[in-house]
Motif scaffolding. Structure first.
Motif, short mmCIF file in Angstrom:
data_model
loop_
_atom_site.label_atom_id
_atom_site.label_comp_id
_atom_site.label_asym_id
_atom_site.label_seq_id
_atom_site.Cartn_x
_atom_site.Cartn_y
_atom_site.Cartn_z
N THR A 491 0.79 -1.00 0.16
CA THR A 491 0.05 0.17 -0.04
C THR A 491 0.72 1.35 0.06
N ALA A 492 2.05 1.15 0.22
CA ALA A 492 2.97 2.42 0.19
C ALA A 492 3.51 2.57 -1.25
N ARG A 493 2.90 1.87 -2.32
CA ARG A 493 3.39 2.09 -3.83
C ARG A 493 2.15 2.60 -4.55
N ASN A 494 2.27 3.31 -5.43
CA ASN A 494 1.47 3.58 -6.39
C ASN A 494 0.80 2.30 -6.99
N PRO A 495 -0.67 2.26 -6.86
CA PRO A 495 -1.54 1.20 -7.30
C PRO A 495 -1.44 0.91 -8.77
N LYS A 496 -0.72 1.84 -9.55
CA LYS A 496 -0.63 1.44 -11.03
C LYS A 496 0.46 0.22 -11.27
N PHE A 497 1.13 0.27 -10.29
CA PHE A 497 2.09 -1.00 -10.57
C PHE A 497 1.59 -2.23 -10.31
N GLY A 498 0.34 -2.24 -9.58
CA GLY A 498 -0.44 -3.57 -9.16
C GLY A 498 0.50 -4.38 -8.17
N PHE A 499 1.06 -3.85 -7.32
CA PHE A 499 2.00 -4.62 -6.20
C PHE A 499 0.87 -5.40 -5.22
N THR A 500 1.07 -6.64 -4.80
CA THR A 500 0.45 -7.26 -3.74
C THR A 500 1.15 -7.78 -2.93
N PRO A 501 0.14 -7.85 -1.61
CA PRO A 501 1.02 -8.35 -0.23
C PRO A 501 2.16 -9.60 -0.83
N GLN A 502 1.42 -10.52 -1.69
CA GLN A 502 2.13 -11.86 -1.66
C GLN A 502 3.42 -11.33 -2.52
N GLY A 503 3.35 -10.55 -3.65
CA GLY A 503 4.58 -10.20 -4.56
C GLY A 503 5.34 -9.21 -3.98
N TYR A 504 4.97 -8.36 -3.10
CA TYR A 504 5.74 -7.07 -2.83
C TYR A 504 5.97 -6.98 -1.22
N SER A 505 5.01 -7.10 -0.45
CA SER A 505 5.32 -6.53 0.95
C SER A 505 6.39 -7.60 1.55
N SER A 506 7.16 -6.66 2.32
CA SER A 506 8.15 -7.40 3.21
C SER A 506 8.62 -6.88 4.33
N ILE A 507 9.25 -7.48 5.33
CA ILE A 507 9.75 -7.09 6.42
C ILE A 507 11.18 -7.27 6.63
N THR A 508 12.23 -6.51 7.02
CA THR A 508 13.50 -6.68 7.35
C THR A 508 13.74 -6.36 8.87
N THR A 509 14.35 -7.43 9.52
CA THR A 509 14.92 -7.44 11.06
C THR A 509 16.24 -7.33 11.36
N ASN A 510 16.59 -6.46 12.43
CA ASN A 510 17.89 -6.47 12.77
C ASN A 510 17.89 -6.80 14.17
N ASN A 511 18.64 -7.92 14.55
CA ASN A 511 18.81 -8.16 16.10
C ASN A 511 20.37 -8.10 16.42
N SER A 512 20.56 -7.07 17.02
CA SER A 512 21.99 -6.78 17.28
C SER A 512 22.43 -6.51 18.77
N SER A 513 23.66 -6.81 18.85
CA SER A 513 24.11 -6.41 20.50
C SER A 513 25.65 -6.39 20.38
N ARG A 514 26.12 -5.60 21.38
CA ARG A 514 27.45 -5.18 21.68
C ARG A 514 27.74 -5.48 23.17
N ASN A 515 28.67 -6.28 23.59
CA ASN A 515 28.74 -6.38 25.05
C ASN A 515 30.54 -6.42 25.21
N SER A 516 30.62 -5.60 26.31
CA SER A 516 32.30 -5.43 26.48
C SER A 516 32.43 -5.19 28.08
N TRP A 517 33.65 -5.81 28.59
CA TRP A 517 34.07 -5.60 29.68
C TRP A 517 35.36 -5.09 30.00
N ILE A 518 35.70 -4.59 30.93
CA ILE A 518 36.96 -3.89 31.31
C ILE A 518 37.51 -4.20 32.72
#
Length: 1002
Positions: A491-518
């Motif tokens: 739904t974030a794209r112009n309807p003229k392109f005919g995008f559907t959830p099955q063909g376009y919609s996506s999720i990208t996730t990032n799980n990151s961590s940094r641990n340090s001791w001194i």
């Protein structure tokens, strides 16, 4: 006779006893209960030390500046407080003594300066240390400590990258030292190293500030006591390899002895874009579009309906509509509300501080985007009754949630045609105007969210083995966890392109961590022999850091309602997967000699070991020598009434760098995400090279420090030269190796030189009125001294021997040809062609020529006013860098209307073009890479104004102050872009902010 004689003696004995008893009682009765208030003439000073001279007996003034202690009439009181001149006041049989302290221009001999592993004073320091304290930090409505430092510290150039909440900053301390571009200093917070690089993924944050989210946002400026920046070799060499780009020491507030104090701080801020561009209005814009289409030989399309879809702004959209898209898309008001509560107090042996804060900030973009931060700081200090054991424990926890639009709307606001359609239909739906445009608010349908949790803890233990020998240990731990996701619904794209959830919609996730001791055990020995003082420090460092990152992308969903569940995706791929360890070990030491409080010698050294280098290359040795002569202590100057302080100091030493990332010397591989017959594919990403070692940075400095009229005027001048060699860069390889480059040391040398001047003056100081001025200016210069084989390397188009690393090579524009209307350029090599490598010989420098700040503080009774100006002399790319020809689809500044139209015209800009004439493309491209795309971006900015009023106390004894603060209020510049310090036409510039707040103490 004898009996009578004894009887006569007894009354005499009794009389003597009574006499001595009466004398003792009289002396006891003479002990006084002395009380009073410590102020600066108007306001109470909380936390001032009030001691009985030549004893360890004393108290600390409470929140109202009041103190009470028992002393003898013949005693004297010694009063000291950070930033004020210490006083010695005889009691002289008085029971009430009110004390007025005067702010010292520098408090040269009193103010303790954090130098990392030790502390010193301005008077006795042999190195270059710049400093900002809570007095200046608390006057600025900023979210990041770096924001509070802008313009205040000489040699420290800080640029805000975006006006979006939670965004980051670029910092350079005395210039750029390394070809690989790294300028990040070492950050130490309460003795614990802190990683300042974000773990956000570019896959998620592209288009907004995500990858630029600064981990330093986790440090609440309200909790900072002071920030010291170590610059020269003497100050940084004790940090060895980690101090090549300078060291930033952040010290948080600590508990103080005295009655329990509760402080509440509430503030609200309004922020807006400070400057809008003067863009073309609808008639001018449409005229240039038509003219460009005709010039391109496509004028017949203007009358042909079948080409309506190519030119909706001319064919189907209203020809009379005008929208100022800057006001629509970035013209909103951002709100920031902050609440802070702190409780502190304690006795002579144990002190505590607990502080909590909450902040919510919106942005100027449409929608409900916001940034939230909750922080907590706790500190406890304890000293044993025999003063041999000291323990300090500090914990800082911050939770952030950043939910900004994934796309910065600033670029769209500058480019969108002025007659573009309405954003919404009458029904409140996104308006696609019959699919003739990309509605910019469609990006709000995308969802970007990042949560960050940061914990920073520190324990310091010190035990006096002997009166002058102390065993210390510094233990720290910090963790930085970032979880984010990006949702891209169809739904974030112009309807003229005919995008559907099955063909376009996506999720990208990032799980990151940094641990340090001194862990840093240390041994500290102090000794003095008549005129000679000796201070010796030895210690060792053990540090370990682990980083983990997993970025996944899921594509294709049966419904957008399932987007947040990546398991519901039709396909999934690993975009990034990283698990790295970094281990660091070092030995360090310092020897400081001081003779007659006049001659000072400081020796520091460190042997570093890093896991980022291969066998037999892991260790490096670094050190420095610093010396100072306080010549104002010489007999012939001690009675001088004008010169009150004078010091010459100098330093020389070597620091280094291992700032290349982990595992660069090993063969490395990545999982590509694809498979071969069901088997995952490993792709080689790095080639084995165990031979490279530490980068080296040799630093030299000479400085003169002068104080006049009892230090009411203080001038510090420093000259420095830093030479960085053994550069770690990507050495190009032949394509047949399968790798573009291999990390290794290159025999190139980069030099930074500069002059820094700091001035502080107390212009007026009386009981009711004070006026103080501060000024700093830095004049840096950078150049590439040596680079063997530069002409034949891949860096040949970027660098020139003798020129700065920050140069840009440009064509020299000869203006517009009056006959053809096309841009002309100097043919430098006179071969009849304009080529990128041979003819781009016009050199401009992106680095500032000089920068600094000017501040004035005026106090009258309960009212104080602070005004601070920042200035910078520099050049930057202007709008022509991004659009060089009139008539293209995007909107442009109004001066684009002044273009060539017919043969014989003398005009600054070429003929209009719609972009369809590809023969004009080289001319347009070259112009955007010419000297005309570069202009003066110097500025003088009213960076900060703070007006504070302390209400007179009533019967409830509450201390109430009301303050009004402004940030980025006014800028004087010739630059016509969004902002001279952040000139990009795609990023939101820093906002103008107004803050109203109150602080209540009881």
């Amino acid at each position: 006779m004898t009996k009578n004689h004894n009887l006569c003696r007894r009354p005499r004995i009794y009389a003597c006893c009574l006499f001595f008893l009466s004398i003792s009682l009289t002396l006891s009765a003479q002990d006084l209960l002395v009380s009073g208030q410590v102020t600066n003439g108007q306001l109470p000073i909380s936390g001032a030390n009030v001691l009985i001279k030549n004893t360890n007996t004393g108290v600390v003034s409470d929140f109202d500046g009041r103190y009470t202690l028992t002393a003898r009439p013949t005693d004297s009181l010694q009063i000291s407080y950070l930033g004020y001149t210490s006083l010695t006041i005889p009691i002289q049989d008085r029971s009430t003594i009110n004390i007025i302290m005067y702010e010292d221009a520098t408090a040269l001999g009193e103010v303790r300066i954090n130098a990392g592993y030790y502390s010193t004073t301005d008077r006795e320091k042999t190195g270059s240390i710049a400093r900002i304290t809570t007095k200046d930090i608390e006057k600025q409505p900023v979210n990041n400590p770096l924001g509070a430092m802008q313009g205040y510290l000489s040699g420290v150039n800080i640029v805000q990258n975006t006006g979006v909440p939670g965004g980051g900053y670029d910092i350079q301390i005395r210039g750029r030292n390394f070809i690989n571009g790294g300028t990040v200093p070492l950050y130490i917070i309460d003795g614990v190293p802190y990683g300042s690089l974000s773990l956000e993924s570019a896959d998620i944050s592209a288009g907004i500030n995500g990858a630029d989210i600064s981990p330093l946002n986790a440090i609440n400026p309200s909790n900072i006591e002071s920030i010291e920046v170590l610059k020269d070799a003497d100050a940084t060499a004790i940090y060895g390899a980690r101090g090549a780009n300078g060291v930033v020491l952040i010290t948080t507030k600590k508990g103080k002895a005295g009655a329990t104090q509760v402080t509440v701080n509430l503030s609200s801020t309004l922020g807006q874009v400070s400057h809008f561009l003067d863009l073309l209005k609808t008639p001018e814009y449409l005229q240039l579009r038509r003219e460009g289409i005709i010039n391109d030989g496509r004028g017949d399309r203007l009358e042909n309906p079948q080409f309506n879809y190519l030119y909706p702004e001319l064919k189907t959209w209203s020809q009379n509509r005008y929208t100022d898209w800057q006001k629509e898309l970035i013209g909103g008001t951002a709100y920031r509300n902050v609440a802070q509560l702190s409780v502190s107090g304690g006795g002579a042996q144990t002190q505590f501080l607990i502080s909590g804060g909450y902040q919510k900030e919106t942005t100027v973009f449409p929608g409900e985007s916001n940034y939230k931060k909750a922080s907590a700081l706790s500190n406890i200090n304890h000293q044993s009754s025999n003063e041999r054991l000291n323990i300090t424990m500090t914990a800082n926890y911050t939770s952030e949630q950043n939910q900004m639009p994934r796309t910065d709307l600033s670029g769209v606001a500058y480019r969108l045609p002025p007659n573009a359609p309405e954003l919404y239909t009458p029904e409140g739906e996104l308006n696609w105007e019959n699919n003739t445009w990309d509605n910019p608010l469609a990006t709000l349908e995308e969802d970007y969210n990042v949560r960050i949790n940061t914990l920073l803890t520190n324990v310091g233990v010190a035990y006096k083995l002997l009166s002058k020998l102390e065993l210390k240990a510094n233990l720290g731990y910090n963790t930085y966890q970032l979880d984010s996701y990006k949702l891209l619904p169809n739904t974030a794209r112009n309807p003229k392109f005919g995008f559907t959830p099955q063909g376009y919609s996506s999720i990208t996730t990032n799980n990151s961590s940094r641990n340090s001791w001194i862990v840093e055990p240390q041994l500290h020995w102090k000794e003095n022999w008549k005129d000679l003082d000796l201070d010796v420090l030895v210690g060792t460092t053990f540090q370990s850091q682990t980083s983990e990152q997993l970025v996944l992308k899921g594509r294709g969903f049966s419904s957008n309602s399932l987007l947040k569940n990546i398991a519901a995706a039709n396909s999934m791929e690993v975009r990034e997967a990283d698990d790295s360890d970094y281990n660091y070990q070092a030995f360090f030491g310092r020897v400081n000699l001081k003779l007659k409080n006049t001659y000072i010698l400081n020796l520091t050294g460190r042997r570093d070991g890093s896991s980022r280098f291969g066998p037999n290359r892991q260790y490096g040795n670094f050190g420095a020598v610093g010396a100072a002569w306080i010549f104002s202590e010489e007999a012939f100057l001690k009675t001088n009434k004008i010169l009150s302080y004078g010091k010459i100091r100098g330093s020389y030493g070597t620091t280094g760098s291992d700032n290349i990332g982990d595992y660069k010397f090993l063969n490395t591989y990545n999982v590509t995400g694809s498979n071969y017959n069901g088997t995952l594919v490993l792709e080689p990403t790095g080639i084995f090279n165990p031979l490279f070692g530490w980068e080296a940075n040799k630093k030299m400095e000479a400085a003169l420090e002068l104080g006049f009229l009892k230090d009411r005027i203080v001038i510090n001048t420093a000259w420095y030269q830093n030479r960085s060699s053994n550069q770690l860069v990507g050495i190009p390889l032949a394509a047949t190796t399968g790798f573009g480059s291999v990390t290794g040391n290159f025999d190139a040398t980069v030099e930074n030189t500069g002059l820094e001047i700091d001035l502080t003056s107390i212009n007026i100081r009386s009981a009711d009125f004070q006026w103080k001025t501060t000024f700093n200016i830095s004049v840096p210069k950078n150049r590439l001294v040596k680079f063997p084989g530069l002409e034949t390397s891949t860096f040949s188009s970027d660098y020139i021997i003798g020129e700065p690393l920050s140069i840009i090579r440009l064509y020299r524009s000869l203006g517009v040809d009056p006959q053809t209307g096309i841009y002309q350029f100097e043919d430098y090599n006179q071969d009849g062609e304009i080529t990128s490598l041979d003819d781009r010989n016009f050199i401009e420098d992106l680095a500032p020529k000089f920068f600094g700040g000017l501040g004035n503080t005026v106090t009258y009774k309960n009212l104080s006013l602070d005004v601070f100006f920042q200035f910078k002399k520099q050049k930057a790319f202007n709008h022509l860098r991004y659009a060089s020809a009139p008539g293209i689809l995007n909107n442009a500044p109004s001066y684009f209307y002044d273009r060539w139209q017919k043969a014989g015209d003398i005009a600054p800009l070429m003929m209009a073009t719609s972009g369809g004439n590809f023969s004009l493309f080289p001319s347009r491209f070259n112009y955007s890479s010419s000297n005309k795309a570069f202009s003066d971006a110097s500025f003088i900015r009213l960076r900060n104004v703070s007006l504070n009023y302390n209400l007179p106390k009533g019967n409830n004894k509450m201390a109430i102050s009301i303050y009004l603060q402004g940030q980025n209020l006014w800028t004087v510049t010739k630059f016509d872009g969004p902002d001279p310090e952040q000139p990009s036409h795609v990023a939101l510039p820093p906002l103008r902010q107004i803050t109203l707040g109150t602080q209540i103490g009881f």
